[in-house]
Scaffold this motif. Sequence first.
Motif, mmCIF file in Angstrom:
data_model
loop_
_atom_site.group_PDB
_atom_site.id
_atom_site.type_symbol
_atom_site.label_atom_id
_atom_site.label_comp_id
_atom_site.label_asym_id
_atom_site.label_seq_id
_atom_site.Cartn_x
_atom_site.Cartn_y
_atom_site.Cartn_z
ATOM 1 N N THR A 57 -43.148 -39.113 -9.059
ATOM 2 C CA THR A 57 -44.471 -38.978 -9.654
ATOM 3 C C THR A 57 -44.903 -37.518 -9.671
ATOM 4 O O THR A 57 -44.908 -36.853 -8.635
ATOM 5 C CB THR A 57 -45.496 -39.820 -8.873
ATOM 6 N N ALA A 58 -45.252 -37.023 -10.839
ATOM 7 C CA ALA A 58 -45.636 -35.615 -10.994
ATOM 8 C C ALA A 58 -46.019 -35.355 -12.445
ATOM 9 O O ALA A 58 -45.790 -36.196 -13.325
ATOM 10 C CB ALA A 58 -44.483 -34.690 -10.609
ATOM 11 N N MET A 59 -46.565 -34.177 -12.672
ATOM 12 C CA MET A 59 -46.706 -33.680 -14.033
ATOM 13 C C MET A 59 -45.388 -33.003 -14.395
ATOM 14 O O MET A 59 -44.910 -32.152 -13.638
ATOM 15 C CB MET A 59 -47.860 -32.680 -14.121
ATOM 16 N N TYR A 60 -44.824 -33.390 -15.512
ATOM 17 C CA TYR A 60 -43.556 -32.829 -15.949
ATOM 18 C C TYR A 60 -43.788 -31.832 -17.074
ATOM 19 O O TYR A 60 -44.493 -32.126 -18.045
ATOM 20 C CB TYR A 60 -42.618 -33.946 -16.412
ATOM 21 N N TYR A 61 -43.170 -30.665 -16.916
ATOM 22 C CA TYR A 61 -43.333 -29.585 -17.882
ATOM 23 C C TYR A 61 -41.990 -29.221 -18.505
ATOM 24 O O TYR A 61 -40.967 -29.158 -17.826
ATOM 25 C CB TYR A 61 -43.894 -28.337 -17.207
ATOM 26 N N CYS A 62 -42.036 -28.952 -19.779
ATOM 27 C CA CYS A 62 -40.903 -28.407 -20.498
ATOM 28 C C CYS A 62 -41.027 -26.886 -20.498
ATOM 29 O O CYS A 62 -42.132 -26.348 -20.639
ATOM 30 C CB CYS A 62 -40.939 -28.949 -21.920
ATOM 31 N N ALA A 63 -39.907 -26.203 -20.339
ATOM 32 C CA ALA A 63 -39.905 -24.744 -20.339
ATOM 33 C C ALA A 63 -38.731 -24.236 -21.157
ATOM 34 O O ALA A 63 -37.704 -24.917 -21.263
ATOM 35 C CB ALA A 63 -39.836 -24.214 -18.925
ATOM 36 N N ALA A 64 -38.885 -23.046 -21.708
ATOM 37 C CA ALA A 64 -37.814 -22.492 -22.534
ATOM 38 C C ALA A 64 -37.840 -20.968 -22.495
ATOM 39 O O ALA A 64 -38.868 -20.351 -22.172
ATOM 40 C CB ALA A 64 -37.938 -22.989 -23.974
ATOM 41 N N ASP A 65 -36.707 -20.390 -22.844
ATOM 42 C CA ASP A 65 -36.593 -18.936 -22.836
ATOM 43 C C ASP A 65 -35.515 -18.519 -23.824
ATOM 44 O O ASP A 65 -34.555 -19.279 -24.046
ATOM 45 C CB ASP A 65 -36.250 -18.443 -21.431
ATOM 46 N N ARG A 66 -35.647 -17.336 -24.397
ATOM 47 C CA ARG A 66 -34.666 -16.866 -25.388
ATOM 48 C C ARG A 66 -33.569 -15.997 -24.797
ATOM 49 O O ARG A 66 -32.594 -15.687 -25.472
ATOM 50 C CB ARG A 66 -35.393 -16.098 -26.496
ATOM 51 N N ARG A 67 -33.713 -15.596 -23.554
ATOM 52 C CA ARG A 67 -32.687 -14.734 -22.963
ATOM 53 C C ARG A 67 -31.397 -15.510 -22.719
ATOM 54 O O ARG A 67 -31.425 -16.669 -22.315
ATOM 55 C CB ARG A 67 -33.203 -14.156 -21.635
ATOM 56 N N VAL A 68 -30.286 -14.845 -22.960
ATOM 57 C CA VAL A 68 -28.980 -15.487 -22.804
ATOM 58 C C VAL A 68 -28.564 -15.418 -21.345
ATOM 59 O O VAL A 68 -28.525 -14.339 -20.748
ATOM 60 C CB VAL A 68 -27.923 -14.818 -23.694
ATOM 61 N N ARG A 69 -28.214 -16.554 -20.773
ATOM 62 C CA ARG A 69 -27.713 -16.621 -19.398
ATOM 63 C C ARG A 69 -26.454 -17.476 -19.386
ATOM 64 O O ARG A 69 -26.266 -18.338 -20.247
ATOM 65 C CB ARG A 69 -28.763 -17.220 -18.459
ATOM 66 N N TYR A 70 -25.617 -17.260 -18.412
ATOM 67 C CA TYR A 70 -24.369 -18.026 -18.310
ATOM 68 C C TYR A 70 -24.552 -19.271 -17.462
ATOM 69 O O TYR A 70 -23.597 -20.002 -17.219
ATOM 70 C CB TYR A 70 -23.270 -17.138 -17.754
ATOM 71 N N TYR A 71 -25.774 -19.517 -17.012
ATOM 72 C CA TYR A 71 -26.020 -20.687 -16.201
ATOM 73 C C TYR A 71 -27.390 -21.245 -16.595
ATOM 74 O O TYR A 71 -28.224 -20.539 -17.151
ATOM 75 C CB TYR A 71 -26.025 -20.320 -14.706
ATOM 76 N N ALA A 72 -27.599 -22.502 -16.301
ATOM 77 C CA ALA A 72 -28.875 -23.140 -16.589
ATOM 78 C C ALA A 72 -29.747 -23.035 -15.339
ATOM 79 O O ALA A 72 -29.495 -23.698 -14.337
ATOM 80 C CB ALA A 72 -28.654 -24.601 -16.959
ATOM 81 N N SER A 73 -30.744 -22.189 -15.421
ATOM 82 C CA SER A 73 -31.556 -21.866 -14.257
ATOM 83 C C SER A 73 -32.637 -22.910 -13.980
ATOM 84 O O SER A 73 -33.272 -23.423 -14.909
ATOM 85 C CB SER A 73 -32.225 -20.502 -14.465
ATOM 86 N N LEU A 74 -32.853 -23.177 -12.700
ATOM 87 C CA LEU A 74 -33.948 -24.048 -12.272
ATOM 88 C C LEU A 74 -35.103 -23.234 -11.676
ATOM 89 O O LEU A 74 -35.992 -23.803 -11.037
ATOM 90 C CB LEU A 74 -33.459 -25.072 -11.243
ATOM 91 N N SER A 75 -35.085 -21.929 -11.896
ATOM 92 C CA SER A 75 -36.162 -21.079 -11.405
ATOM 93 C C SER A 75 -37.230 -20.925 -12.480
ATOM 94 O O SER A 75 -36.925 -20.512 -13.607
ATOM 95 C CB SER A 75 -35.620 -19.708 -11.025
ATOM 96 N N ALA A 76 -38.454 -21.208 -12.140
ATOM 97 C CA ALA A 76 -39.543 -21.095 -13.106
ATOM 98 C C ALA A 76 -39.709 -19.661 -13.608
ATOM 99 O O ALA A 76 -40.161 -19.437 -14.739
ATOM 100 C CB ALA A 76 -40.850 -21.590 -12.487
#
Length: 122
Positions: free
Chosen positions: A87-106
């Motif tokens: 249970t929580a508020m769920y947020y979608c986030a996005a960024d245009r910078r290229v990274r080699y990994y999928a980050s879980l850091s806000a």
Amino acid sequence: QVQLVESGGGSVLAGGSLRLSCAASGYTYSRGWFRQAPGQEREGVAAITARESITYADSVKGRFTISQDNAKNTLYLQMNSLKPEDTAMYYCAADRRVRYYASLSADDYVYWGQGTQVTVSS
């Protein structure tokens, strides 16, 4: 500037499923789902890059699946076997910078949606 609009939240019983969607107004490279419960810090749930690198938080592995439709600029989160602690508020986030990994850091995401509430009752 990229606009993100989430949908698909709601109330379910424990063990149920929900599918969240996030429509983006433009291209982004990295996309993720975060959640925040009252009195708690925002935490990364799942993230994906344009090259399909995927990361899940340990708490949701095996229960949640992140996916994307690049043609539609839409991100999804399939949530199964939901628990009250999801249970929580769920947020979608996005960024245009290229990274080699999928980050879980806000801190690695610039664009954020307004959030959609997920409530799981026992």
